[in-house]
Design a protein around this motif. Sequence first.
Motif, PDB file in Angstrom:
ATOM      1  N   GLY A  14       0.629  -0.874   0.098  1.00 40.57           N
ATOM      2  CA  GLY A  14       0.299  -0.065   0.143  1.00 40.57           C
ATOM      3  C   GLY A  14       1.177   1.649   0.273  1.00 40.57           C
ATOM      4  O   GLY A  14       0.850   1.809  -0.746  1.00 40.57           O
ATOM      5  N   GLN A  74       2.554   1.845  -3.692  1.00 41.10           N
ATOM      6  CA  GLN A  74       1.623   1.533  -4.681  1.00 41.10           C
ATOM      7  C   GLN A  74       1.060   3.318  -4.234  1.00 41.10           C
ATOM      8  O   GLN A  74       1.255   4.251  -5.545  1.00 41.10           O
ATOM      9  CB  GLN A  74       0.554   1.128  -4.534  1.00 41.10           C
ATOM     10  CG  GLN A  74      -0.557   1.555  -5.511  1.00 41.10           C
ATOM     11  CD  GLN A  74       0.005   1.151  -7.248  1.00 41.10           C
ATOM     12  OE1 GLN A  74       1.297   0.246  -6.927  1.00 41.10           O
ATOM     13  NE2 GLN A  74      -0.381   2.127  -7.930  1.00 41.10           N
ATOM     14  N   SER A  75       1.155   3.723  -3.564  1.00 37.65           N
ATOM     15  CA  SER A  75       0.975   5.659  -2.968  1.00 37.65           C
ATOM     16  C   SER A  75       2.292   5.330  -3.290  1.00 37.65           C
ATOM     17  O   SER A  75       1.998   6.752  -4.368  1.00 37.65           O
ATOM     18  CB  SER A  75       0.818   5.978  -1.691  1.00 37.65           C
ATOM     19  OG  SER A  75       0.785   6.888  -1.246  1.00 37.65           O
ATOM     20  N   ASN A  76       2.566   5.705  -3.002  1.00 40.05           N
ATOM     21  CA  ASN A  76       4.565   6.549  -2.938  1.00 40.05           C
ATOM     22  C   ASN A  76       5.162   6.130  -4.927  1.00 40.05           C
ATOM     23  O   ASN A  76       5.791   7.699  -5.703  1.00 40.05           O
ATOM     24  CB  ASN A  76       5.880   6.191  -2.740  1.00 40.05           C
ATOM     25  CG  ASN A  76       5.919   5.937  -1.378  1.00 40.05           C
ATOM     26  OD1 ASN A  76       4.944   7.179  -0.913  1.00 40.05           O
ATOM     27  ND2 ASN A  76       6.764   5.121  -0.831  1.00 40.05           N
ATOM     28  N   GLU A  91       2.252   6.319  -6.583  1.00 41.12           N
ATOM     29  CA  GLU A  91       1.852   7.248  -8.016  1.00 41.12           C
ATOM     30  C   GLU A  91       2.026   8.795  -7.596  1.00 41.12           C
ATOM     31  O   GLU A  91       2.307   9.800  -8.785  1.00 41.12           O
ATOM     32  CB  GLU A  91       0.330   7.942  -7.171  1.00 41.12           C
ATOM     33  CG  GLU A  91      -0.388   6.270  -7.117  1.00 41.12           C
ATOM     34  CD  GLU A  91      -1.343   6.302  -8.762  1.00 41.12           C
ATOM     35  OE1 GLU A  91      -0.804   6.688  -9.172  1.00 41.12           O
ATOM     36  OE2 GLU A  91      -0.699   4.817  -9.269  1.00 41.12           O
TER      37      GLU A  91
END
Length: 462
Positions: A304, A307-309, A311
């Motif tokens: 998680g 994935q956030s990083n 983006e």
Amino acid sequence: MHILVVGLNHKTTPVEIREKFQFQSDMDQALTTLRQSKSILESVIISTCNRTELYVVADQLHTGRYYTKMFLSEWFEVPKEEFSHHLLIREDEHAIEHLLRVSCGLDSMILGETQILGQVREAFLKAQELETTGTILNYSFRQAITLAKRAQAETEINDNPVSVSYAAVELGKQIFGDFKGKQVLVMGAGKMSELTAKHLTSNGVDQITVMNRTKEKADALASRFAGASRPFEQLTESLLETDVLISSTGADQYVLNASDVKQIMKKRKGRPLFLVDIAVPRDIDPGLGELDDVYLYDIDDLQGIVQSNLEVRKEAAEQIELMIEEELVIFGEWLDTLGVVPVMTALRAKAKTIQEVTMESLERKLDHLSEREKKVIRKHMKSIINQMLRDPITALKEVPNENDPDALLEYFSKVFKLEEHMDEEEPRITSNIKINRQERQYNIARRKAAIGSKKKAVVRSC
């Protein structure tokens, strides 16, 4: 002349083919041999674990393509038929664009990774040292390296971890603030554990203990990072002094159970224990997360974060794509000056020669002149020369936009009789590399609009 990129990388070629094209200690000879190939005028070789790419300037496109393929085939003794369909080939404008993207980390397996910049720079310096580069590649690589440094400084392309091992370490920093004085235990001695140990030491950890069921592997990994190894059988008691445990063993069942750790936590007297399980299947009993003062994260939790990083990196990549478009326009403008610069240099050289000869004649005929008077005369003569050169040089700068610039430059040289002032070591370069600046300007406007729209959307959501 044309610029070409011919090579194999992780996007075009499976690892079983790539591994056949790795340069070892023979890079010097390879660069020289490539440069001496027919049709090749300049050369740089970038060779990493994920890519082997030849950057060349060739007198013709078709011969350049042919002889770079021949070089790869003969140097590595692999028939062309075995790798030709895997080759990445970029020409002229798209070759420059590819170099810029590679240097900025946009073409890497991990978006935005920074190691590639050092590898590009090292490849360029090696080629310069062996004198296999020239005007085109010298400018191109300097431009690419400068852009990559600016991209790292002005965007967040490498500020957020996008590998699981890196994310694990970053998560530990969020909890502890820093790792100073913390005892870290790494379970496992494979590639993931090695990357984890590397990130830990780069973040200030100086006390790493490695455990692995194979003692030799534990000893080897520990020695690489000035750490210590312990037998796997001492895992439970080791937890008494451990602050952070990161596990990636490859075991088919839990190596750390809730019942064992429950007893240990009583002896730790409220000291927190940070556990990161990046193994699949999991190494650590998920029931541990229910214990007081135990903070357990598994690979899904880290994904998680990753994935956030990722983006965030993608947004930074959009900004870098805009920078690349702008650099391609600049490169096109530089190309336009290639044929003009030697003529301008010759014109200035002739004017300087006339000035010096005239001044020497004056000093002989007027031997009573003081140094101050000579200085005043030199200054005014230089001013006259500069004023006379202003219009011809302005006209020269506009030559690249004419229908037949080569003919105009030749005519200009004859009018001013510049032949004897032309530097033989700096021949005029005729480049067939074309940059579609109109399309690039359109891309710049489009990307700026897209980035602007996203910023407005963020403001509205706030």
